[in-house]
Scaffold this motif. Structure first.
Motif, PDB file in Angstrom:
ATOM      1  N   HIS A   1       4.496  10.865  -5.954  1.00  0.00           N
ATOM      2  CA  HIS A   1       5.782  11.554  -5.915  1.00  0.00           C
ATOM      3  C   HIS A   1       6.716  11.109  -7.049  1.00  0.00           C
ATOM      4  CE1 HIS A   1       4.367  12.764  -1.967  1.00  0.00           C
ATOM      5  NE2 HIS A   1       4.233  11.483  -1.638  1.00  0.00           N
ATOM      6  N   THR A   2       6.706   9.805  -7.346  1.00  0.00           N
ATOM      7  CA  THR A   2       7.650   9.279  -8.348  1.00  0.00           C
ATOM      8  C   THR A   2       7.067   9.281  -9.758  1.00  0.00           C
ATOM      9  OG1 THR A   2       6.855   7.007  -8.066  1.00  0.00           O
ATOM     10  CG2 THR A   2       8.649   7.740  -6.623  1.00  0.00           C
TER      11      THR A   2
ATOM     12  N   ARG B   1       0.843  -1.208   0.000  1.00  0.00           N
ATOM     13  CA  ARG B   1       0.000   0.000   0.000  1.00  0.00           C
ATOM     14  C   ARG B   1       0.876   1.256   0.000  1.00  0.00           C
ATOM     15  NH1 ARG B   1      -3.289  -2.021   4.482  1.00  0.00           N
ATOM     16  NH2 ARG B   1      -5.030  -3.239   3.668  1.00  0.00           N
ATOM     17  N   GLY B   2       1.947   1.211   0.760  1.00  0.00           N
ATOM     18  CA  GLY B   2       2.868   2.349   0.771  1.00  0.00           C
ATOM     19  C   GLY B   2       3.504   2.570  -0.593  1.00  0.00           C
ATOM     20  N   LEU B   3       3.802   1.463  -1.268  1.00  0.00           N
ATOM     21  CA  LEU B   3       4.380   1.534  -2.607  1.00  0.00           C
ATOM     22  C   LEU B   3       3.406   2.207  -3.576  1.00  0.00           C
ATOM     23  CD1 LEU B   3       7.040   0.478  -3.873  1.00  0.00           C
ATOM     24  CD2 LEU B   3       5.770  -1.531  -4.627  1.00  0.00           C
ATOM     25  N   VAL B   4       2.145   1.895  -3.421  1.00  0.00           N
ATOM     26  CA  VAL B   4       1.107   2.478  -4.273  1.00  0.00           C
ATOM     27  C   VAL B   4       1.060   3.995  -4.094  1.00  0.00           C
ATOM     28  CG1 VAL B   4      -1.391   2.682  -4.523  1.00  0.00           C
ATOM     29  CG2 VAL B   4      -0.325   0.427  -4.485  1.00  0.00           C
ATOM     30  N   LEU B   5       1.186   4.442  -2.870  1.00  0.00           N
ATOM     31  CA  LEU B   5       1.102   5.882  -2.591  1.00  0.00           C
ATOM     32  C   LEU B   5       2.289   6.660  -3.161  1.00  0.00           C
ATOM     33  CD1 LEU B   5      -0.226   5.737   1.081  1.00  0.00           C
ATOM     34  CD2 LEU B   5      -1.523   6.231  -1.006  1.00  0.00           C
TER      35      LEU B   5
ATOM     36  N   VAL C   1      -6.914   8.707 -11.215  1.00  0.00           N
ATOM     37  CA  VAL C   1      -6.943   7.609 -10.222  1.00  0.00           C
ATOM     38  C   VAL C   1      -5.712   6.726 -10.443  1.00  0.00           C
ATOM     39  CG1 VAL C   1      -9.417   7.547  -9.731  1.00  0.00           C
ATOM     40  CG2 VAL C   1      -8.556   6.382 -11.759  1.00  0.00           C
ATOM     41  N   GLN C   2      -4.541   7.362 -10.545  1.00  0.00           N
ATOM     42  CA  GLN C   2      -3.334   6.634 -10.935  1.00  0.00           C
ATOM     43  C   GLN C   2      -2.940   5.549  -9.940  1.00  0.00           C
ATOM     44  OE1 GLN C   2       0.137   9.116 -11.272  1.00  0.00           O
ATOM     45  NE2 GLN C   2      -0.154  10.089  -9.284  1.00  0.00           N
TER      46      GLN C   2
END
Length: 1016
Positions: A79-80, A71-75, A183-184
């Motif tokens: 930024h990236t 989930r953190g990776l999705v967020l 909704v990336q």
């Protein structure tokens, strides 16, 4: 009701639910065990984590921690950027991440998917999936694997004519929905997206532009694919089945850096394969693992992505544990191809990649058993010494795989022979866009396996690539630059030069032959001025406004220099540049003065070419990095460089989608012509520009050669390969025949004594000529058979004969001296009496698309001049009515003229239409039936079927069938006199001809309408 839900959505879901083998389970979006804010179905993802990771099964809380990290990776996408976040997530999907969840805190690999046993995964298809982020979305179809949404599809209605698959794709790419932006986060785990309107189907990776979306078919589907729900469902089944999706995920999803401009940083992109790349790469790997046959030919049309195909195959071979750490050798035949391949592989961050820098390094890598992916040119094999006594070559390992790009060229000569000797047990796969079937140089005998139908392992034709949107059609616009040559004045001046210099007849013949070459005419100053003026005008009017660029292809390096000066004066020298091979030459002579022998230009044109220009071109030729920088400037629409002038460089391996127009002023044939013209067929799209077609402006009528360049007949290929066996029977006798010229000569004696002994046997010019003719036949046989091991026992004798031949071959010194003394004066004289007549623009254009008229099926090429027994002609002559006799004779003459090459296929069809019209009229006048039958075959079809020559293109038959279909569908008594009848028929005819690219041919339209009009 027919709408997007009941037709497209229901159809795709129903097909995927009913697949054999591993199945998709259906669950409506409202019933998914997740909240609208969730991306993953946590329940399913946790089950998969515990099932695929024993350490997590012992401690299920660890699975929750993995999901938390995902989930953190999705967020991170905020930024990236989406592509980088997707790439990071892909590393997790590929089990490249570890966490300290093992015993004593040991790091263990986290498996999200089981690629080896796909039944261990959980596959769910859902519809109308609600997702709530900053904005709200309802996705039409989502495919979940182990609770992760890896595929998203958008579908539209099949019953509205204005709606296409692009409307579905637009939901991802832009508009109000713009999923990839609004909704990336939902697309961070994404493998691919697809779109359909129920008639066509396309897929693409995240942030793919329209041109990067493609269909999914099978390469065996050669013909037209009719739009409709059946085609959509077949594509959905082929792409979206669990096996294919996991193969794509594991081996075919690439991330690469794309340069968008000279001064802008590279952009990270995601690449997915087109189906021909997917098929062929898998075939290579499967065949290598199977171990037999150890070769294969892949024939994919120019521009359809062979470099990426090799990249996919190489990565799959390297990652397959069953192959025990193989070596994959990528072999190209030109520096520019070498540069392109390295750019493709390097941009995708391929591991264990080695660019071979020298012949010495290549030999070292092979002997030292280097593993990984090695990229080299075929020419780096030239220093390898073949030792026939060393049966194991340089490396006899079985798990060496050689992928040869543009396999029809130099790989078939001595360098290819050295490569095969050095690697005797390697697998060899040839990739080509333009194989040729000549006996002297034949791709099929070297790479085509007997086990493969037609001797190719995988084939993807130009028709398929254009049909699929993988490449653009190419339009040829002939602008023949006609010359006016004052032959009498040239002859008179030539005699004057000959008399003043006391030339013998042989010297006159030598001088005349060299001065009379095509190059002298093509480079006549007045002609080059006219062509350059036409290029500049056309470029400013038709290419610059499109914000694209062009190439100019001229006869030789001297013509490059001339054209550079002429176009530079008209367009600005910052807009043009020359890329050519420049022979190394000293910049100063022994006395320290600048050497101008190599700085050639036309005095007649007063070319102000500076020595610095030549020095720049010489440096550019020698420095790969400078050439790369130039190409980057050319690809950048913001840079002033607009036209590249070439003669041979950059005609292959030059991939610049911005290149829209090629100005062709050099006679090219066969594969060279195809490779050159395909510089313009690449897809190109920006926010402002969409290139729907490439353009060739043809100043020499080169397009006439396209028919033969595209010809392919499997039976001809078989004949060539079988012919090789016959050559093997002929070679020993021919070798002995050559050796009989040297009775009692000890061939083991080396040095000058050995050469002198051989030359003593050829003591007269007549004897030398006889030997040269005899050895010429032997050399052709040898070349045709090479590199077959059959030649091994004859090699020593052949090499001895070849050296003797070279030692006695005439070098034409007298002719060279005459040319050095009088050549420039003769050429200048010819130029003074050669003028440009006009540049013709009244010749029909020709579009090379999937309906191209000049393409023949294999069967239609089989016999080009075979005489037919034509029953119809006999029947026509059998009538007493003179009209029928005359018609039969007309038909026979028409066929004869076509077979003799007097007229072309389209002209033959026009003559056939006239005859069909008159035949129908004759039947009406006489009341006798000669060509129309009760079986509903119309006159035109009947005449066509019974009189067509074997070489008739298939599309001519299609046009005939279409015209007669109009007769059947529209005729009714008195329609000609009705108000709407003629208009309806004319419209139907116009639409029909336009479908075949013949809408602008007014003569064909008139003749076809006149024929239709005669029917009642």
């Amino acid at each position: 009701m027919f709408n997007e839900k009941t037709v497209t959505e229901d159809g795709i879901i129903d097909r995927l639910k009913s697949l054999g083998g591993v199945k998709w389970t259906y669950c409506h979006g409202d019933s998914l065990p997740k909240k609208s804010q969730d991306i993953f179905v946590d329940e399913w993802l946790k089950e998969a984590l515990c099932s695929l990771n024993p350490d997590l099964k012992k401690q299920p809380d660890y699975a929750d921690e993995v999901i938390h990290k995902l989930r953190g990776l999705v967020l991170e996408a905020k930024h990236t950027g989406l592509v980088k976040a997707n790439e990071n997530f892909h590393e997790w999907l590929m089990a490249e991440k570890t966490l300290p969840f093992g015993e004593n805190g040991d790091h263990i690999t986290i498996n999200l998917i089981d690629f080896d046993n796909i039944e261990n995964n959980h596959f769910v298809i859902s519809r109308q999936v609600h997702y709530q982020a900053a904005t709200e979305a309802y996705f039409d179809i989502v495919l979940y694997i182990n609770g992760m949404p890896l595929v998203v599809g958008e579908v539209k209605t099949a019953t509205r004519p204005s709606v296409t698959w692009q409307d579905g794709a637009a939901d991802f790419m832009g508009g109000t929905k713009h999923y990839w932006q609004n909704v990336q986060t939902f697309f961070v785990p994404n493998l691919l997206c697809f779109a359909s309107e129920g008639k066509t189907f396309a897929y693409g990776a995240i942030h793919a532009r329209v041109k990067d979306w493609g269909p999914w078919h099978r390469t065996e589907q050669r013909g037209d694919i009719l739009p409709g729900l059946n085609a959509v469902l077949d594509s959905a089944e082929g792409l979206l089945n669990p096996q294919t999706l996991l193969q794509l995920l594991e081996s075919f999803a690439l991330f690469s850096s794309l340069k968008t401009g000279k001064d802008t940083p590279p952009k990270r992109i995601k690449i997915l394969p087109r189906y021909p790349q997917f098929e062929a790469a898998k075939q290579v790997v499967e065949r290598v693992k199977q171990g037999y046959p150890k070769k294969g030919l892949i024939w994919h049309f120019q521009g359809s992505g062979k470099s990426l195909l090799m990249l996919y195959a190489a990565k799959m071979l390297r990652s397959d544990n069953a192959l025990n750490n193989p070596t994959v050798l990528i072999v190209v035949d030109r520096r520019d191809l070498d540069s392109q391949i390295n750019e493709t592989f390097g941009g995708a961050d391929v591991k264990n990649l080695v660019q071979v820098k020298s012949c010495k390094k290549l030999g070292e890598y092979i002997e030292q058993d280097k593993r990984g992916i090695l990229i080299t040119t075929i020419f780096k094999f030239q220093d390898i010494e073949v030792d026939e006594s060393q049966a194991d070559g340089l490396n006899s390992r079985e798990n060496i795989v050689v992928l040869v790009d543009e396999a029809h060229r130099t790989q078939e000569g001595g360098l290819g022979e050295k490569m095969r000797w050095a690697l005797p047990n390697a697998h060899f796969y040839g990739l080509t866009g333009t194989p040729i079937s000549g006996i002297d140089r034949n791709t099929f005998k070297l790479f085509g396996a007997d086990e493969d139908p037609g001797r190719y392992m995988n084939r993807y034709s130009y028709k398929q690539s254009i049909r699929d949107g993988a490449t653009n059609p190419v339009k040829f616009e002939p602008r023949l630059a006609e010359l006016r040559v004052d032959q009498d004045a040239i002859n008179e001046e030539f005699e004057r030069i000959a008399q003043e210099n006391n030339l013998s007849e042989d010297e006159k013949a030598t001088l005349s032959k060299r001065a009379g070459k095509l190059a002298v005419m093509l480079k006549a100053p007045k002609r080059m001025k006219a062509v350059s003026k036409d290029i500049a005008k056309h470029f400013k009017q038709h290419v610059l406004p499109k914000k694209m660029k062009g190439m100019v292809v001229v006869y030789d390096r001297e013509a490059c220099v001339t054209m550079y000066h002429l176009l530079g004066k008209r367009l600005g020298f910052d807009a043009v540049e020359v890329v050519m091979n420049v022979d190394p030459a000293p910049r100063v002579d022994k006395e320290g003065k600048k050497n101008k022998d190599w700085l050639k230009w036309h005095d007649e044109l007063e070319l102000a070419i500076k020595p610095e220009d030549f020095e720049r071109w010489q440096t550019l030729d020698a420095d790969d990095q400078l050439q790369k920088d130039l190409i980057e400037r050319y690809k950048d629409p913001k840079q002033p460089l607009q036209l590249i002038i070439v003669t041979s460089k950059l005609l292959t391996g030059f991939d610049a989608p911005i290149c829209y127009c090629m100005y062709l002023d050099k006679p090219l044939r066969d594969h060279t012509l195809l490779q050159a013209m395909c510089r313009t067929n690449r897809l190109y799209e920006t926010n402002e520009v969409h290139k729907g077609m490439g353009l060739i402006i043809d100043y020499l009528g080169v397009f006439e050669n396209l028919r033969t360049a595209l010809a392919y007949n499997p039976e001809e290929i078989d004949g060539v390969v079988e012919g090789i066996e016959a050559f093997k029977e002929l070679l020993p006798a021919q070798l002995d025949k050559c050796l009989t010229f040297f009775p009692d000569v000890d061939r083991s004696v080396e040095g000058f004594e050995g050469i002198m002994a051989a030359q003593d046997c050829l003591s007269t010019n007549e004897r030398r000529d006889e030997f040269a003719a005899c050895f010429g036949v032997l050399a052709k046989l040898w070349s045709a058979i090479s590199p077959d091991p059959f030649l091994t026992p004859y090699r020593q004798d052949y090499q001895w004969l070849a050296q003797v031949y070279e030692s006695v071959r005439p070098v034409g010194q007298t002719g060279a001296l005459v040319w050095a003394a009088l050549g420039p004066e003769t050429v200048k004289m010819i130029h003074e009496h050669t003028d440009i007549k006009r540049i013709r623009r009244d010749i029909d254009e020709l579009v090379m698309d999937e309906h191209a008229l000049f393409t023949l099926t294999p069967q239609e090429q089989e016999q080009r001049a075979k005489r037919l027994e034509i029953d119809l002609m006999g029947r026509l002559r059998g009538h007493d009515e003179p009209k029928f006799v005359e018609l039969g004779e007309r038909l026979e003459k028409l066929r004869r003229d076509y077979e003799a090459g007097v007229i072309k296929a389209l002209d033959w069809l026009k003559g056939l239409l006239d005859t069909a019209r008159d035949a129908v009229q004759a039947e009406r006048d006489t009341g006798e039936k000669a060509v129309t039958e009760e079986d509903n075959k119309q006159a035109l079809t009947k005449l066509f079927l019974e009189t067509r020559p074997d070489s008739t293109p298939k599309v001519i038959g299609d046009v005939v069938e279409a015209i007669d279909a109009i007769v059947i569908a529209t005729r009714f008594d008195g329609w000609q006199a009705s108000e709407s009848g003629p208009r309806l028929v004319q419209r139907a005819l116009m639409v029909t001809l336009a479908k075949f690219g013949l809408g602008k041919d007014k003569e064909l339209f008139d003749k076809a309408y006149a024929y239709i009009e005669k029917h009642y």
